[in-house]
Design a protein around this motif. Structure first.
Motif, PDB file in Angstrom:
ATOM      1  N   ARG B  12      46.108  65.282  71.587  1.00  0.00           N
ATOM      2  CA  ARG B  12      45.766  66.437  70.765  1.00  0.00           C
ATOM      3  C   ARG B  12      44.292  66.398  70.405  1.00  0.00           C
ATOM      4  O   ARG B  12      43.745  65.360  70.068  1.00  0.00           O
ATOM      5  CB  ARG B  12      46.625  66.476  69.503  1.00  0.00           C
ATOM      6  N   ARG B  14      40.799  67.156  68.375  1.00  0.00           N
ATOM      7  CA  ARG B  14      40.429  67.028  66.974  1.00  0.00           C
ATOM      8  C   ARG B  14      40.739  68.322  66.233  1.00  0.00           C
ATOM      9  O   ARG B  14      41.260  68.347  65.129  1.00  0.00           O
ATOM     10  CB  ARG B  14      38.924  66.719  66.882  1.00  0.00           C
ATOM     11  N   GLN B  16      42.933  70.622  66.991  1.00  0.00           N
ATOM     12  CA  GLN B  16      44.384  70.792  66.796  1.00  0.00           C
ATOM     13  C   GLN B  16      44.842  69.995  65.592  1.00  0.00           C
ATOM     14  O   GLN B  16      45.553  70.508  64.729  1.00  0.00           O
ATOM     15  CB  GLN B  16      45.139  70.306  68.037  1.00  0.00           C
ATOM     16  N   GLU B  17      44.432  68.746  65.575  1.00  0.00           N
ATOM     17  CA  GLU B  17      44.748  67.862  64.456  1.00  0.00           C
ATOM     18  C   GLU B  17      44.424  68.542  63.123  1.00  0.00           C
ATOM     19  O   GLU B  17      45.272  68.663  62.242  1.00  0.00           O
ATOM     20  CB  GLU B  17      43.888  66.600  64.624  1.00  0.00           C
ATOM     21  N   GLU B  18      43.205  69.004  63.020  1.00  0.00           N
ATOM     22  CA  GLU B  18      42.733  69.597  61.770  1.00  0.00           C
ATOM     23  C   GLU B  18      43.474  70.863  61.396  1.00  0.00           C
ATOM     24  O   GLU B  18      43.906  71.034  60.259  1.00  0.00           O
ATOM     25  CB  GLU B  18      41.229  69.926  61.880  1.00  0.00           C
ATOM     26  N   GLU B  20      46.388  72.046  62.427  1.00  0.00           N
ATOM     27  CA  GLU B  20      47.798  71.847  62.104  1.00  0.00           C
ATOM     28  C   GLU B  20      47.939  71.308  60.688  1.00  0.00           C
ATOM     29  O   GLU B  20      48.820  71.730  59.938  1.00  0.00           O
ATOM     30  CB  GLU B  20      48.446  70.895  63.121  1.00  0.00           C
ATOM     31  N   GLU B  21      47.055  70.397  60.361  1.00  0.00           N
ATOM     32  CA  GLU B  21      47.040  69.845  59.005  1.00  0.00           C
ATOM     33  C   GLU B  21      46.862  70.963  57.979  1.00  0.00           C
ATOM     34  O   GLU B  21      47.610  71.092  57.009  1.00  0.00           O
ATOM     35  CB  GLU B  21      45.891  68.838  58.899  1.00  0.00           C
TER      36      GLU B  21
END
Lengths: 218, 218
Positions: B12, B14, B16-18, B20-21
């Motif tokens: 994933r 960076r 996407q990570e952010e 989604e969070e």
DNA sequence: TGTAATGTTTACCAGTCGGTCAAATTATCC
DNA sequence: GGATAATTTGACCGACTGGTAAACATTACA
């Protein structure tokens, strides 16, 4: 001309009486499960077995239904606390308060969930009732408990948190019924669970609040 | 061609990570207050500060958001119970379990309300988790308590109802926060209420479960 | 029995719902 | 810097939302 709307006319017809009852019964079913926002008039209409415009003939808006339901239920819901008697034996009073609340959780779970939903969602429709009549009643009974504690009849404790903990433990069996059943499983989730709960809670609260002998004052 | 959808690609990004969070954070805000049915993607999008189609780029459906949120929160939510140690001193274990649960109610009220809403509405999305992992964990810890009781280290009591009562009393301060504040009023509703609650609950449960001396076996 | 008041329903409205699509924008990597 | 993939958005869809209008049916009562 039909201006009934359930309140304009002084005397309500038999048919109004019946239909409003029928609607509130259905509304309780639906609101208790989905909360105010999550419930729709169509759902309520279907449960009530009447057409949507027909509902809206008796209650002008969805809010009016909810309001009416809350008003009616709130009074009876606080009955057990009102019965809390300052003159009675503390141990008995607490014991029977627990028992009464537990009976209500068993017999009127929808009413319990209606409130739970409402409060959980920030109590947008009943804030006044909470800060007014509810607070006053609790203040009054908390004072009773405080006096009992001061006299050494029960352990010294914060009366408000005592009341909260009786509310939460008993209503848990209505509001979190699904979870309780899931955890207890097939075997123990039968109706006997209320008897088990009553036994446990009485033990917990009675032992937990045992007064420390007569105890000296001030 | 962009098939990300947050799971297709092994690694994933960076971003996407952010995102989604960010979405789950907003979703928690909204779901916790209105429940699944009562919440809308538009609300979540607004709180998250992004467009609706953008949310749906990361989570295909509203259900997917909710699911993802529940899965993530469920694990940490049961952490305190998992920490319940069979080898520890019963009194200490119960005391710190209460304290931990109360801290979670104070520090993660939204998570508590998310579950409360879900269970209250019949747990349509987490029935399996309740009947599976949750039940197993509770069964395990109930057995620990049963053994303690049998050994006379704590009073004989139904371990399941003990656990229920700890859950309900502690989570009450998150789920029914509005009511608690309303009843306590301006004066006592400050942050100190958690300390008061902790003191009361520890007293209640510790005294309520005092073991009856060593007690003979069998 | 007639008629006025009460009760019910069908058709409908404007706004919102969850979700799609294709076009536009931005990041990534050579 | 350009090609390619990843991200973002505005416009839009059909289904559903709370609520209305007016025609129709039923009841109560003289």
């Amino acid at each position: 001309m039909a201006i009934p709307r359930a309140a304009k006319t002084q005397r309500r017809t038999r048919i109004q009486e019946e239909k409003e009852e029928q609607i509130l019964e259905a509304a309780l079913d639906v609101f208790a499960v989905s909360g105010f926002r999550g419930s729709t008039i169509d759902q309520i209409a279907e449960v009530a077995g009447m057409s949507k415009p027909n509902l809206l003939y008796y209650f002008r808006t969805k809010e009016a239904m909810h309001r009416s339901l809350i008003d009616r239920v709130l009074f009876t819901w606080l009955e057990p606390l009102r019965a809390f008697d300052a003159e009675g034996n503390p141990e008995n009073e607490i014991r029977s308060y627990i028992r009464r609340k537990l009976e209500m959780a068993r017999d009127f779970p929808r009413e319990s969930r209606l409130f739970a939903n409402e409060v959980l969602q920030g109590a947008p429709h009943i804030e006044d009732e909470l800060k007014g009549p509810l607070k006053e009643l609790v203040d009054e009974k908390a004072e009773v408990i405080r006096v009992w504690a001061k006299a050494g009849k029960i352990a010294k404790c914060d009366p408000y948190h005592l009341i909260f903990s009786i509310w939460s433990t008993t209503q848990h069996y209505a509001d979190f019924d699904v979870q309780v059943r899931a955890v207890l499983g097939q075997g123990k989730a039968g109706e006997g669970r209320f008897e088990d709960a009553a036994r446990f809670l009485e033990q917990l609260f009675i032992n937990g609040l045992k007064g420390h002998a007569p105890q000296s004052e001030s």
